[in-house]
Design a protein around this motif. Structure first.
Motif, PDB file in Angstrom:
ATOM      1  N   PHE A 164       0.849  -1.201   0.000  1.00 15.85           N
ATOM      2  CA  PHE A 164       0.000   0.000   0.000  1.00 15.85           C
ATOM      3  C   PHE A 164       0.883   1.249   0.000  1.00 15.85           C
ATOM      4  N   GLU A 165       1.962   1.189   0.800  1.00 15.59           N
ATOM      5  CA  GLU A 165       2.861   2.350   0.868  1.00 15.59           C
ATOM      6  C   GLU A 165       3.543   2.598  -0.473  1.00 15.59           C
ATOM      7  N   ALA A 166       3.974   1.506  -1.116  1.00 21.65           N
ATOM      8  CA  ALA A 166       4.652   1.647  -2.411  1.00 21.65           C
ATOM      9  C   ALA A 166       3.707   2.234  -3.451  1.00 21.65           C
ATOM     10  N   THR A 167       2.454   1.796  -3.412  1.00 23.88           N
ATOM     11  CA  THR A 167       1.490   2.306  -4.376  1.00 23.88           C
ATOM     12  C   THR A 167       1.169   3.770  -4.088  1.00 23.88           C
ATOM     13  N   ALA A 168       1.152   4.132  -2.807  1.00 27.17           N
ATOM     14  CA  ALA A 168       0.920   5.540  -2.449  1.00 27.17           C
ATOM     15  C   ALA A 168       2.053   6.416  -2.977  1.00 27.17           C
ATOM     16  N   VAL A 169       3.286   5.891  -2.978  1.00 29.43           N
ATOM     17  CA  VAL A 169       4.421   6.627  -3.551  1.00 29.43           C
ATOM     18  C   VAL A 169       4.135   6.937  -5.016  1.00 29.43           C
ATOM     19  N   LEU A 170       3.675   5.920  -5.747  1.00 32.99           N
ATOM     20  CA  LEU A 170       3.387   6.124  -7.179  1.00 32.99           C
ATOM     21  C   LEU A 170       2.269   7.146  -7.375  1.00 32.99           C
ATOM     22  N   ALA A 171       1.272   7.072  -6.505  1.00 36.37           N
ATOM     23  CA  ALA A 171       0.153   8.015  -6.629  1.00 36.37           C
ATOM     24  C   ALA A 171       0.630   9.445  -6.371  1.00 36.37           C
ATOM     25  N   ARG A 172       1.515   9.615  -5.382  1.00 39.93           N
ATOM     26  CA  ARG A 172       2.020  10.971  -5.093  1.00 39.93           C
ATOM     27  C   ARG A 172       2.857  11.517  -6.245  1.00 39.93           C
ATOM     28  N   LEU A 173       3.506  10.607  -6.978  1.00 44.28           N
ATOM     29  CA  LEU A 173       4.351  11.052  -8.093  1.00 44.28           C
ATOM     30  C   LEU A 173       3.540  11.374  -9.357  1.00 44.28           C
ATOM     31  N   ALA A 174       2.255  11.021  -9.351  1.00 48.85           N
ATOM     32  CA  ALA A 174       1.453  11.127 -10.584  1.00 48.85           C
ATOM     33  C   ALA A 174       1.517  12.512 -11.251  1.00 48.85           C
ATOM     34  N   PRO A 175       1.376  13.607 -10.490  1.00 46.12           N
ATOM     35  CA  PRO A 175       1.451  14.917 -11.183  1.00 46.12           C
ATOM     36  C   PRO A 175       2.804  15.136 -11.860  1.00 46.12           C
ATOM     37  N   GLU A 176       3.882  14.613 -11.253  1.00 43.28           N
ATOM     38  CA  GLU A 176       5.201  14.757 -11.874  1.00 43.28           C
ATOM     39  C   GLU A 176       5.337  13.865 -13.108  1.00 43.28           C
ATOM     40  N   LEU A 177       4.674  12.703 -13.076  1.00 42.35           N
ATOM     41  CA  LEU A 177       4.666  11.838 -14.269  1.00 42.35           C
ATOM     42  C   LEU A 177       4.025  12.603 -15.429  1.00 42.35           C
TER      43      LEU A 177
END
Lengths: 224, 252
Positions: A164-177
């Motif tokens: 869950f934590e790893a996926t939250a990292v990806l979600a937080r990076l979404a605007p930068e993606l």
């Protein structure tokens, strides 16, 4: 063109061999540079703005129809680590096999013949997107997502990090993606008039050095 | 408020008797070039200006052109320190190097130090003929002693016989893309450096990849050249690592 084709290509279960690679995370974990979710986020952010941006621009340019051989030379020049060049070509070959079976296409066949040992993975990714009826933006998104998704999945296994934590990292990076994909497409669009030198060349010294260190290990969990 | 614009030029030519002459040696503004005593066949030039610049708005360029049969070695008298200027505009430093067949260039300047509040982009473009030889060192130190760095962007593009074999950029400091100081890029290290070695014989026998310090390795490029990349906690330790590589290749 179908939007669902993007999901097929971007799916981690697409049989192109990516799951066996950590994108440099295994070396960083071993060196103590990644110990938890915060480090994972910083690692992914750094990878996104360097290797991720370069891969996305190459993929977008290939999807837009730029000459694959010229892009392949540009990828070589942007990958000083021989271990990373080998990895990229191996992944390119595996992706080529999967893409040709999935979206039969004359352009893919021609590039496969021209690069029997594999073209660089981002170039093949762009061509695969093109064969699937997708565009440069789709190819760039696949590449930027891959640049962070691979390490995040790998760190879950390497550190037994909470998924869950790893996926939250990806979600937080979404605007930068979004921003990186946008930049990649802008420079890929300029290739037609200005040539491949216009493509970004952002580098990450520790990814390069880490890849060489990792390639010398006798035993490892991930191939790169 | 445009800042200082200056271009210094060096032209080295083989004199036909195994020596090297310098038909072009043009200083400009703060960029002063001095010929120093060289070895028998090699001309040596020292860049003595620009130590306390470039400032914001400045546009500096240094060009060196080495002809066939010529051997040139260029160093600098002290580190170059990028400092904040009075304009909001960043500073730009361009290095353009060309080496012809049978020419040899050793480009070994002192480090570039990015001081707090500075904003500098350095671009180094190298064009080599297939039979040219090159040793190039680049060192970047982020901040003076215990100081936050400014923004420093650097790009190194190397062409051999018209084909790009290396294209790399790195941007650090405030305003750089995220993650530059994180575990994938510099991980808190404050010095980063490269050595580039181009030799025609690498086309047949490329250098082997090798790790030779904790964060340093030799990497054969996709062309007749090899790159050492190193990161270190500070400039002194970076230099020690790069010197080790030079010594191993018998380059002083």
């Amino acid at each position: 063109m179908t939007r669902a084709a993007l999901l097929v290509l971007a799916d981690g279960r697409f049989p192109a061999g990516g799951h066996a690679h950590s994108g440099g995370a295994e070396a960083a974990v071993k060196a103590g540079r990644i110990t938890g979710a915060a480090d994972l986020e910083a690692f992914c952010r750094g990878r996104l703005h360097t290797a991720g941006l370069v891969a996305a621009a190459l993929a977008a340019a290939a999807a837009a129809g730029a000459d694959p051989a010229g892009l392949d030379v540009a990828a070589d020049a942007r990958t000083p680590s021989p271990a990373l060049r080998t990895t990229s070509r191996r992944l390119g070959r595996q992706l080529m096999r999967a893409a040709r079976a999935t979206w039969p296409d004359g352009e893919l066949d021609a590039v496969a013949r021209r690069f029997p040992k594999g073209a660089h993975q981002p170039v093949v990714l762009g061509l695969a997107a093109r064969a699937a009826g997708l565009g440069p933006t789709d190819a760039a998104y696949c590449a930027v997502y891959e640049s962070v998704g691979g390490p995040a999945t790998a760190v879950v296994r390497l550190l037994s990090l909470d998924p869950f934590e790893a996926t939250a990292v990806l979600a937080r990076l979404a605007p930068e993606l979004d921003r990186v994909a946008d930049r990649a497409v802008t420079s890929a669009t300029a290739v037609r008039t200005e040539g491949v030198d216009v493509l970004p060349a952002a580098s990450a010294p520790l990814l390069e050095i880490g890849a060489e260190v990792h390639a010398a290990w006798p035993v490892r969990l991930f191939a790169s | 408020m445009g800042g200082v614009h200056a271009t210094a030029r060096i032209g080295a030519r083989g004199d036909g008797r195994g020596g090297t002459s310098l038909p072009v040696l043009e200083s400009d503004g703060p960029l002063a070039l001095r010929r120093t005593r060289g070895a028998a066949s090699e001309a040596r030039v020292m860049l003595v200006g620009a130590m306390s610049g470039p400032l914001g708005g400045d546009r500096f360029a240094v060009e060196a052109d080495v002809g066939g049969g010529a051997r040139l070695r260029v160093g600098s008298a002290a580190a170059t320190i990028a400092l904040p200027g009075q304009t909001k505009e960043g500073a730009r430093y361009e290095v353009r190097l060309t080496v012809a067949d049978r020419g040899e260039l050793h480009w070994l300047p002192e480090p570039l130090i990015s001081a707090k509040g500075s904003d500098l982009s350095v671009v180094t473009r190298v064009d080599l003929d297939a039979g040219a030889r090159l040793v190039l060192r680049e060192e970047q130190v982020l901040g003076r002693m215990r100081e936050e760095p400014g923004r420093l962007g650097s790009r190194l593009v190397v062409r051999i016989a018209g084909r790009v074999v290396l294209d790399q950029e790195l941007t650090c400091g405030p305003g750089a893309p995220g993650g530059w100081d994180g575990p994938a890029v510099l991980a808190g290290h404050r010095a980063v450096g490269q050595l580039l070695l181009a030799r025609p014989e690498f086309a047949e026998r490329p250098m082997e990849p090798r790790i030779f310090a904790e964060h340093a390795c030799v990497m054969p490029l996709a062309g007749p050249a090899a790159l050492v990349t190193a990161v270190a906690p500070d400039g002194l330790r970076l230099r020690r690592v790069l010197d080790e590589a030079l010594a191993e290749w018998d380059i002083r």
